[in-house]
Design a protein around this motif. Structure first.
Motif, PDB file in Angstrom:
ATOM      1  N   GLY A   1     -14.133 -13.774 -31.595  1.00  7.42           N
ATOM      2  CA  GLY A   1     -13.535 -15.014 -31.545  1.00  7.42           C
ATOM      3  C   GLY A   1     -14.023 -16.124 -32.254  1.00  7.42           C
ATOM      4  N   GLU A   2     -13.774 -17.371 -31.584  1.00  4.33           N
ATOM      5  CA  GLU A   2     -14.206 -18.534 -32.310  1.00  4.33           C
ATOM      6  C   GLU A   2     -15.898 -18.959 -31.915  1.00  4.33           C
ATOM      7  OE1 GLU A   2     -12.922 -20.791 -34.383  1.00  4.33           O
ATOM      8  OE2 GLU A   2     -11.451 -19.122 -34.457  1.00  4.33           O
ATOM      9  N   VAL A   3     -16.645 -18.600 -32.638  1.00  9.68           N
ATOM     10  CA  VAL A   3     -18.277 -19.087 -32.654  1.00  9.68           C
ATOM     11  C   VAL A   3     -18.495 -19.981 -33.654  1.00  9.68           C
ATOM     12  CG1 VAL A   3     -18.817 -16.999 -31.135  1.00  9.68           C
ATOM     13  CG2 VAL A   3     -19.110 -16.993 -33.548  1.00  9.68           C
ATOM     14  N   ALA A   4     -19.615 -20.927 -33.602  1.00  9.22           N
ATOM     15  CA  ALA A   4     -19.953 -21.621 -34.468  1.00  9.22           C
ATOM     16  C   ALA A   4     -20.809 -21.166 -35.765  1.00  9.22           C
ATOM     17  CB  ALA A   4     -20.768 -22.873 -33.805  1.00  9.22           C
ATOM     18  N   ASN A   5     -21.545 -20.209 -35.266  1.00 12.95           N
ATOM     19  CA  ASN A   5     -22.560 -19.460 -36.364  1.00 12.95           C
ATOM     20  C   ASN A   5     -22.453 -18.075 -36.293  1.00 12.95           C
ATOM     21  OD1 ASN A   5     -23.999 -22.022 -36.680  1.00 12.95           O
ATOM     22  ND2 ASN A   5     -24.511 -21.922 -34.719  1.00 12.95           N
ATOM     23  N   ARG A   6     -22.288 -17.598 -37.614  1.00  9.64           N
ATOM     24  CA  ARG A   6     -22.140 -16.101 -37.515  1.00  9.64           C
ATOM     25  C   ARG A   6     -23.027 -15.615 -38.567  1.00  9.64           C
ATOM     26  NH1 ARG A   6     -16.933 -13.938 -36.188  1.00  9.64           N
ATOM     27  NH2 ARG A   6     -15.670 -15.718 -35.557  1.00  9.64           N
ATOM     28  N   LEU A   7     -23.689 -14.651 -38.587  1.00  4.96           N
ATOM     29  CA  LEU A   7     -24.589 -13.755 -39.228  1.00  4.96           C
ATOM     30  C   LEU A   7     -24.014 -12.288 -39.175  1.00  4.96           C
ATOM     31  CD1 LEU A   7     -27.995 -14.958 -37.998  1.00  4.96           C
ATOM     32  CD2 LEU A   7     -26.912 -15.795 -39.743  1.00  4.96           C
ATOM     33  N   SER A   8     -24.404 -11.759 -40.494  1.00  8.04           N
ATOM     34  CA  SER A   8     -24.275 -10.345 -40.638  1.00  8.04           C
ATOM     35  C   SER A   8     -25.332  -9.458 -40.890  1.00  8.04           C
ATOM     36  CB  SER A   8     -23.332  -9.861 -42.039  1.00  8.04           C
ATOM     37  OG  SER A   8     -21.916 -10.728 -41.760  1.00  8.04           O
ATOM     38  N   GLY A   9     -25.576  -8.469 -40.143  1.00  8.63           N
ATOM     39  CA  GLY A   9     -26.652  -7.693 -40.532  1.00  8.63           C
ATOM     40  C   GLY A   9     -26.568  -6.191 -39.972  1.00  8.63           C
ATOM     41  N   ARG A  10     -27.512  -5.396 -40.008  1.00  4.56           N
ATOM     42  CA  ARG A  10     -27.750  -4.070 -39.613  1.00  4.56           C
ATOM     43  C   ARG A  10     -28.651  -3.988 -38.535  1.00  4.56           C
ATOM     44  NH1 ARG A  10     -29.950  -2.029 -43.899  1.00  4.56           N
ATOM     45  NH2 ARG A  10     -31.678  -1.418 -43.031  1.00  4.56           N
ATOM     46  N   ILE A  11     -28.403  -2.913 -37.581  1.00  5.58           N
ATOM     47  CA  ILE A  11     -29.436  -2.763 -36.549  1.00  5.58           C
ATOM     48  C   ILE A  11     -30.308  -1.862 -36.903  1.00  5.58           C
ATOM     49  CG2 ILE A  11     -29.600  -1.903 -33.906  1.00  5.58           C
ATOM     50  CD1 ILE A  11     -26.849  -2.678 -33.585  1.00  5.58           C
TER      51      ILE A  11
ATOM     52  N   GLY B   1     -30.973 -20.203 -46.771  1.00  7.62           N
ATOM     53  CA  GLY B   1     -29.540 -20.364 -47.104  1.00  7.62           C
ATOM     54  C   GLY B   1     -28.581 -20.133 -46.011  1.00  7.62           C
ATOM     55  N   LEU B   2     -28.841 -20.069 -44.628  1.00  5.86           N
ATOM     56  CA  LEU B   2     -27.880 -19.929 -43.619  1.00  5.86           C
ATOM     57  C   LEU B   2     -27.544 -21.484 -43.143  1.00  5.86           C
ATOM     58  CD1 LEU B   2     -29.732 -17.259 -41.551  1.00  5.86           C
ATOM     59  CD2 LEU B   2     -27.946 -16.958 -43.010  1.00  5.86           C
ATOM     60  N   SER B   3     -26.389 -21.784 -42.888  1.00  5.46           N
ATOM     61  CA  SER B   3     -25.839 -22.962 -42.376  1.00  5.46           C
ATOM     62  C   SER B   3     -25.455 -22.668 -40.817  1.00  5.46           C
ATOM     63  CB  SER B   3     -24.477 -23.267 -43.215  1.00  5.46           C
ATOM     64  OG  SER B   3     -24.074 -24.749 -42.415  1.00  5.46           O
ATOM     65  N   MET B   4     -26.445 -23.570 -40.193  1.00  8.95           N
ATOM     66  CA  MET B   4     -25.984 -23.376 -38.620  1.00  8.95           C
ATOM     67  C   MET B   4     -25.746 -24.645 -37.911  1.00  8.95           C
ATOM     68  SD  MET B   4     -29.576 -20.999 -37.832  1.00  8.95           S
ATOM     69  CE  MET B   4     -29.132 -19.418 -37.233  1.00  8.95           C
ATOM     70  N   ALA B   5     -24.796 -24.610 -37.062  1.00  4.09           N
ATOM     71  CA  ALA B   5     -24.353 -25.688 -36.065  1.00  4.09           C
ATOM     72  C   ALA B   5     -25.279 -25.456 -34.884  1.00  4.09           C
ATOM     73  CB  ALA B   5     -22.972 -25.709 -35.926  1.00  4.09           C
ATOM     74  N   GLY B   6     -25.625 -26.523 -34.110  1.00  2.00           N
ATOM     75  CA  GLY B   6     -26.702 -26.534 -33.053  1.00  2.00           C
ATOM     76  C   GLY B   6     -26.720 -27.987 -32.420  1.00  2.00           C
TER      77      GLY B   6
ATOM     78  N   ALA C   1     -25.849 -33.457 -31.789  1.00  2.00           N
ATOM     79  CA  ALA C   1     -25.255 -32.294 -32.614  1.00  2.00           C
ATOM     80  C   ALA C   1     -25.582 -32.431 -34.068  1.00  2.00           C
ATOM     81  CB  ALA C   1     -23.588 -32.559 -32.491  1.00  2.00           C
ATOM     82  N   LEU C   2     -25.963 -31.174 -34.363  1.00  2.00           N
ATOM     83  CA  LEU C   2     -26.487 -31.155 -35.956  1.00  2.00           C
ATOM     84  C   LEU C   2     -25.787 -30.089 -36.600  1.00  2.00           C
ATOM     85  CD1 LEU C   2     -30.481 -30.773 -35.196  1.00  2.00           C
ATOM     86  CD2 LEU C   2     -29.002 -32.866 -35.916  1.00  2.00           C
ATOM     87  N   GLN C   3     -25.966 -30.105 -37.933  1.00  2.00           N
ATOM     88  CA  GLN C   3     -25.419 -29.111 -38.740  1.00  2.00           C
ATOM     89  C   GLN C   3     -26.918 -28.943 -39.794  1.00  2.00           C
ATOM     90  OE1 GLN C   3     -22.478 -27.350 -38.914  1.00  2.00           O
ATOM     91  NE2 GLN C   3     -23.494 -25.652 -40.389  1.00  2.00           N
ATOM     92  N   THR C   4     -27.292 -27.732 -39.801  1.00  2.00           N
ATOM     93  CA  THR C   4     -28.450 -27.385 -40.546  1.00  2.00           C
ATOM     94  C   THR C   4     -28.306 -26.431 -41.628  1.00  2.00           C
ATOM     95  OG1 THR C   4     -29.409 -25.796 -38.945  1.00  2.00           O
ATOM     96  CG2 THR C   4     -29.993 -27.834 -38.448  1.00  2.00           C
ATOM     97  N   ALA C   5     -29.236 -26.410 -42.303  1.00  2.00           N
ATOM     98  CA  ALA C   5     -29.228 -25.158 -43.483  1.00  2.00           C
ATOM     99  C   ALA C   5     -30.664 -24.572 -43.452  1.00  2.00           C
ATOM    100  CB  ALA C   5     -29.011 -25.794 -44.863  1.00  2.00           C
ATOM    101  N   THR C   6     -30.849 -23.412 -43.229  1.00  2.00           N
ATOM    102  CA  THR C   6     -32.291 -22.812 -43.100  1.00  2.00           C
ATOM    103  C   THR C   6     -32.863 -22.556 -44.436  1.00  2.00           C
ATOM    104  OG1 THR C   6     -31.617 -20.362 -43.141  1.00  2.00           O
ATOM    105  CG2 THR C   6     -31.503 -21.572 -41.174  1.00  2.00           C
ATOM    106  N   ASP C   7     -33.880 -22.394 -44.665  1.00  2.00           N
ATOM    107  CA  ASP C   7     -34.447 -22.166 -45.924  1.00  2.00           C
ATOM    108  C   ASP C   7     -34.233 -21.054 -46.573  1.00  2.00           C
ATOM    109  OD1 ASP C   7     -36.145 -24.480 -45.364  1.00  2.00           O
ATOM    110  OD2 ASP C   7     -38.014 -23.475 -44.879  1.00  2.00           O
TER     111      ASP C   7
END
Length: 178
Positions: free
Chosen positions: A143-153, A106-111, A98-104
């Motif tokens: 609902g409850e999810v570990a990672n969320r991103l906001s964006g536009r289609i 600036g996104l924080s992601m669990a995986g 189990a990891l917690q990472t930070a992308t270059d």
């Protein structure tokens, strides 16, 4: 043993799909090993019990199609087999796989790591399959999810049941395929 070198390469899509079924049935009836060489990833995954992924003449990974797809052992295999969104980042916290990472960006992601023994601060490639991403108008709808991103289609790649959305990430401006 029967060696098949790109046997379906010159066929149109419908005939190709029919021949995949025919070859699988023939292999089961004959009961002999088929060595099937192809550049078509879908064909390799569908036709094989074991797949060998080569990179510059060397085997990167030999495994079942499901294992290659869900548990790639190298960044090359993860990027080569199937579609993926890819980020570079660093491990912020490792607890087993189990990891917690930070992308270059600036996104924080669990995986979950597909390889073991990653250390805090270590550089990693982060791969997320499009089908592992849920889309909603409001964050509350997910609902409850570990990672969320906001964006536009930004666009739709229509391919019937395999259609994809192109989403522009609000944080990095990068494109994500969903």
């Amino acid at each position: 043993m029967l060696l098949l070198d790109e046997p379906l390469g010159a066929l149109d899509l419908k005939l190709r799909e029919q021949m995949k079924v025919e070859l699988k049935q023939l292999q089961a009836e004959v009961g002999t090993t088929f060595v099937y060489i192809t550049h078509d990833q879908s064909e390799a995954l569908v036709m094989s019990d074991q797949v060998a992924v080569m990179n510059h003449g060397r085997f990167e990974q030999v495994a079942s199609p499901a294992e290659l797809y869900h548990r790639p052992q190298t960044a090359f295999v993860a990027g080569f087999v199937g579609d993926s969104n890819r980020w570079r980042g660093r491990v912020e916290r490792a607890d087993g796989n189990a990891l917690q990472t930070a992308t270059d960006q600036g996104l924080s992601m669990a995986g979950v790591a597909s390889v073991s023994r990653l250390n805090n601060g270590e550089a990693v490639d982060i791969f997320v399959r499009p089908e592992a991403i849920a889309v909603a108008r409001k964050a509350a709808d997910l609902g409850e999810v570990a990672n969320r991103l906001s964006g536009r289609i930004d666009g739709v790649l229509f391919n019937g049941a395999n259609s994809r959305l192109l989403v522009k990430d609000a944080t990095s401006g990068g494109e994500i395929v969903v």
